[in-house]
Write an enzyme that holds these catalytic residues in place. Structure first.
Site, PDB file in Angstrom:
ATOM      1  N   CYS A   1       0.766  -1.337   0.020  1.00 25.03           N
ATOM      2  CA  CYS A   1       0.195   0.088  -0.002  1.00 25.03           C
ATOM      3  C   CYS A   1       0.781   1.209  -0.038  1.00 25.03           C
ATOM      4  CB  CYS A   1      -1.049   0.013   1.224  1.00 25.03           C
ATOM      5  SG  CYS A   1      -2.390   0.967   1.041  1.00 25.03           S
TER       6      CYS A   1
ATOM      7  N   HIS B   1      -3.567  -4.916   0.206  1.00 26.46           N
ATOM      8  CA  HIS B   1      -3.285  -5.358   1.406  1.00 26.46           C
ATOM      9  C   HIS B   1      -3.140  -7.071   1.462  1.00 26.46           C
ATOM     10  CE1 HIS B   1      -2.978  -1.765   3.680  1.00 26.46           C
ATOM     11  NE2 HIS B   1      -3.864  -1.541   2.969  1.00 26.46           N
TER      12      HIS B   1
ATOM     13  N   GLU C   1      -2.068  -8.861   3.561  1.00 31.52           N
ATOM     14  CA  GLU C   1      -2.454  -9.608   5.059  1.00 31.52           C
ATOM     15  C   GLU C   1      -3.612  -9.500   5.347  1.00 31.52           C
ATOM     16  OE1 GLU C   1      -1.249  -6.567   4.217  1.00 31.52           O
ATOM     17  OE2 GLU C   1      -1.956  -5.054   5.465  1.00 31.52           O
TER      18      GLU C   1
END
Lengths: 204, 255
Positions: A80, A183, A185
């Site tokens: 990001c 993202h 994650e």
């Protein structure tokens, strides 16, 4: 050891949670010594471009990171804002970026009121070329939250594109430098597969 | 193409998972960690956990529990309940939560929104707007912690919150909560057509068709509780989430 660079502007714990979940080892640190010793780096980040560059500078990390990434070719993944910081500059701020990738960051601007900014939510990406980071599978979706996007000078650096109003760079890769706008994650199995590939990547 | 986000909204009360009907009568539906694991396996778009006992009982957030949620959650997680300071928000973000949802602390004064948004970005601040009809049938701003309708106009509250930097509006129709009887489309249109930030519509989802109607009315995302935790006419507790393909077929893409 993989070091997740903690410069105070990102949700570093989410990244650590998922790396551990896919069986990787990592530590969260802002200590230049630990970063100099790292075998892999992750540069997360949320927020504004200048506050990100400012936070790296405050911790004395700009030169340290460039040394590790450019001189020692340690693999690095920007997420990001972390990805955006790897470029030369951003319309969001006046500070120069890390400049590892030839490209700049631009703001989303749409006339269509249905296209809200930030671009927030799950979107699919198209893989532009074979690469070590994202498997060449269709219909992979990732979670995005951003108001600015990266534009690369060299098309050959682009490994995946996404579309929101227009095409933009979802991921780039050049030698040991990787960046993703989304993202991983927070992108369940698609993100796990990506982080697993990054953890297994070796340029040695 | 950007997908419409479909968000299970889980209510916590004293550490247990509950589901309310019209914001009353909380029914125990199970262990929250177990529920989050199931939603994780089902690859939900996003998850919202709201502690309805925190502000009401004057407690702060249960950090131990939030940390366990974040450790299980490989999708975006929003937490709400009992947040009244920047320090509390910081602590919650540091545990691995992406967004905080605010209501009680900002009903009168939006400065906490500004504090959090300027430090962590607007995308990290969701404001919760509860709307309930009064005895005259007029839609009023409702305070979930005091269980009272307020004099302040809900549009005025949203306006000041968005101006202060709120990045998303969670719009909840109290009268539809837990009823699975369809969403208040008029309310969704009224709010979404006035404000440019994404709107999460909540309250009344009983089918994917209800979600589609909300999106057509202007919602960027749809949150639901009962729809994901109850099954069948007798409301047996069963955690479900539609298949990705079914959602995609019904809801399509947004751009």
């Amino acid at each position: 050891m993989t070091v997740i660079v903690d410069y105070g502007v990102g949700n570093v714990n989410s990244v650590a949670n998922m790396i551990r979940h896919v069986g990787g080892e990592c530590e969260i640190s802002s200590d230049p010594e630990r970063i100099l010793d790292a075998h892999k780096l992750i540069l997360p980040g949320v927020g504004a471009f200048d506050s990100g560059m400012g936070a790296l500078a405050e911790r004395g990390l700009v030169d340290v990171l460039s040394k590790v990434v450019l001189d020692r070719a340690v693999p690095v993944l920007g997420i990001c804002l972390g990805m955006q910081l790897m470029t030369r500059s951003s319309q969001e701020g006046i500070l120069p970026g890390l400049g590892w990738i030839n490209g700049d960051v631009r703001k989303f601007s749409f006339d269509d009121p249905k296209l809200k900014v930030p671009h927030m939510g799950w979107n699919t990406v198209d893989i532009s070329r074979d690469n070590p980071l994202i498997a060449p599978e269709d219909r992979q979706r990732f979670y995005f939250v951003h108001s600015y996007y990266v534009s690369c000078d060299n098309e050959s650096d682009v490994i995946a594109k996404c579309n929101y109003g227009h095409d933009f760079v979802a991921a780039f890769a050049r030698d040991n430098v990787f960046g993703v706008q989304f993202h991983p994650e927070k992108s369940h199995r698609f993100g796990m597969a990506l982080l697993r590939r990054f953890m297994e990547f070796s340029n040695a | 193409m950007l997908k419409t986000r479909i968000i299970p909204s889980l209510l916590l009360s004293d550490g247990g998972l509950v589901k309310t009907c019209r914001f009353s009568d909380p029914k125990y539906v199970g262990d929250p960690i177990n529920a989050i694991r199931i939603f994780n396996e089902k690859e939900v778009d996003e998850l919202m956990v709201l502690d309805i006992s925190a502000s009401h009982k004057g407690k702060g957030p249960d950090y131990g529990l939030i940390e366990r949620f974040a450790g299980e959650c490989f999708m975006p997680l929003c937490y709400g309940g009992g947040i009244s300071s920047l320090e509390q928000a910081r602590r919650i973000f540091s545990l691995g939560v992406e967004k905080v949802c605010l209501q009680t602390a900002v009903l009168g004064d939006p400065s906490l929104i500004e504090d959090i948004a300027s430090r962590y970005g607007s995308q990290s601040v969701v404001i919760s707007v509860d709307v309930k009809k009064n005895w005259l049938g007029r839609k009023c701003l409702y305070s979930a912690s005091t269980k009272k309708t307020l004099k302040r106009l809900f549009m005025d509250y949203v306006s000041s919150a968005v101006e202060a930097g709120a990045g998303e509006i969670l719009l909840n129709s109290v009268d539809r909560d837990g009823t699975m009887s369809g969403m208040d489309l008029e309310l969704i249109t009224q709010v979404s057509s006035t404000f440019s930030v994404p709107l999460i519509a909540s309250g009344g989802v009983g089918s994917i068709k209800d979600m589609k109607d909300a999106v057509d009315a202007g919602a960027s995302a749809v949150a639901a509780g009962a729809f994901f935790v109850f099954h069948g006419p007798h409301r047996a507790v069963l955690i479900t989430y539609p298949k990705y393909e079914d959602l995609e077929k019904e809801l399509g893409a947004m751009d």
